[in-house]
Write an enzyme that holds these catalytic residues in place. Sequence first.
Site, PDB file in Angstrom:
ATOM      1  N   HIS A   1       0.137 -17.713  28.505  1.00 20.51           N
ATOM      2  CA  HIS A   1       0.627 -16.693  27.194  1.00 20.51           C
ATOM      3  C   HIS A   1       1.416 -17.993  26.670  1.00 20.51           C
ATOM      4  O   HIS A   1       2.636 -18.237  26.754  1.00 20.51           O
ATOM      5  CB  HIS A   1       1.675 -15.682  27.768  1.00 20.51           C
ATOM      6  CG  HIS A   1       2.034 -14.800  26.382  1.00 20.51           C
ATOM      7  ND1 HIS A   1       2.327 -13.396  26.686  1.00 20.51           N
ATOM      8  CD2 HIS A   1       2.050 -15.069  25.252  1.00 20.51           C
ATOM      9  CE1 HIS A   1       2.630 -13.204  25.321  1.00 20.51           C
ATOM     10  NE2 HIS A   1       2.463 -13.985  24.415  1.00 20.51           N
TER      11      HIS A   1
ATOM     12  N   GLU B   1      -3.331 -15.075  26.576  1.00 23.10           N
ATOM     13  CA  GLU B   1      -2.601 -13.928  26.112  1.00 23.10           C
ATOM     14  C   GLU B   1      -1.805 -14.508  24.902  1.00 23.10           C
ATOM     15  O   GLU B   1      -1.403 -15.684  24.727  1.00 23.10           O
ATOM     16  CB  GLU B   1      -1.524 -13.458  27.170  1.00 23.10           C
ATOM     17  CG  GLU B   1      -2.364 -13.032  28.377  1.00 23.10           C
ATOM     18  CD  GLU B   1      -1.232 -12.265  29.300  1.00 23.10           C
ATOM     19  OE1 GLU B   1       0.066 -12.103  28.662  1.00 23.10           O
ATOM     20  OE2 GLU B   1      -1.575 -11.555  30.283  1.00 23.10           O
TER      21      GLU B   1
ATOM     22  N   HIS C   1       2.057  -6.974  34.745  1.00 26.38           N
ATOM     23  CA  HIS C   1       3.439  -7.422  34.323  1.00 26.38           C
ATOM     24  C   HIS C   1       4.134  -6.613  35.723  1.00 26.38           C
ATOM     25  O   HIS C   1       4.052  -5.229  35.896  1.00 26.38           O
ATOM     26  CB  HIS C   1       3.755  -6.386  33.246  1.00 26.38           C
ATOM     27  CG  HIS C   1       5.190  -7.178  32.379  1.00 26.38           C
ATOM     28  ND1 HIS C   1       4.979  -8.062  31.590  1.00 26.38           N
ATOM     29  CD2 HIS C   1       6.192  -6.718  32.569  1.00 26.38           C
ATOM     30  CE1 HIS C   1       6.096  -8.425  31.188  1.00 26.38           C
ATOM     31  NE2 HIS C   1       6.921  -7.743  31.777  1.00 26.38           N
TER      32      HIS C   1
END
Length: 251
Positions: free
Chosen positions: A44, A76, A200
């Site tokens: 990310h 991401e 997550h």
Amino acid sequence: MPAKLSVNLNAIAMLRNRRDLPWPSVTGLGRIALAAGAHGLTVHPRPDQRHIHFADLPAIRALIDDEFPGCEFNVEGYPSESFLKLVEDNEPEQVTLVPDDPSQATSDHGWDFRQHADFLKQSVARLKRLGVRVSLFCDPGTDEPQLAVAKEVGADRIELYTGPYGACHNSPEKAASELERLGKTADIAVPLGLEINAGHDLTVANLPPLARRVPTLAEVSIGHGLTADALEYGMAETVRRFLRAAGNELS
């Protein structure tokens, strides 16, 4: 089919960035993870490059192409112009779009699909022209009208935000409630033609119940918990532990 495992390298990069030194090596530990059976690598990249550096992406792309051609690269991020250009330059197999503000410490909520429908449609169409699979970050408890919009804007998958579920590590009752919210969202999404990812704060302990409740789970992206375990068990054994937790049989 058991969920595939994509190892998020951000926490490794954040540790590396504490010093102006090349270790721990993002690509080196990515190589160990893939050799141990992980199905892909996730990053990310944020605008301030506080963990993954933009220069890491070509190296990870080359690692997968040269040594693990059956694996996938998942990138991401918020679909800004600079992010989309980064994607175009590095050709990941999957892009996961998140509604993050650049100042956020980590992703902490999914999209309001109706509110951002036009913006998402444009971003998804641009990515689809590259042949990229697109996943949209999604809150647990998202209802059918919202999920229908996610499909309408062109998404292939949603990624269930499992942060609230992971936060219930010390409360089995709350964890069960959050798990059911995730499950109901998946139950709605799959008939609409959306595949399911999740990520997550997933751990070896809370991943098996998720995999049982959402048997259609295609992929989990795991970074913080996996990296923490790797400090204790080593990266290769940690990957094997998470693979087993997701229901994968290891030879």
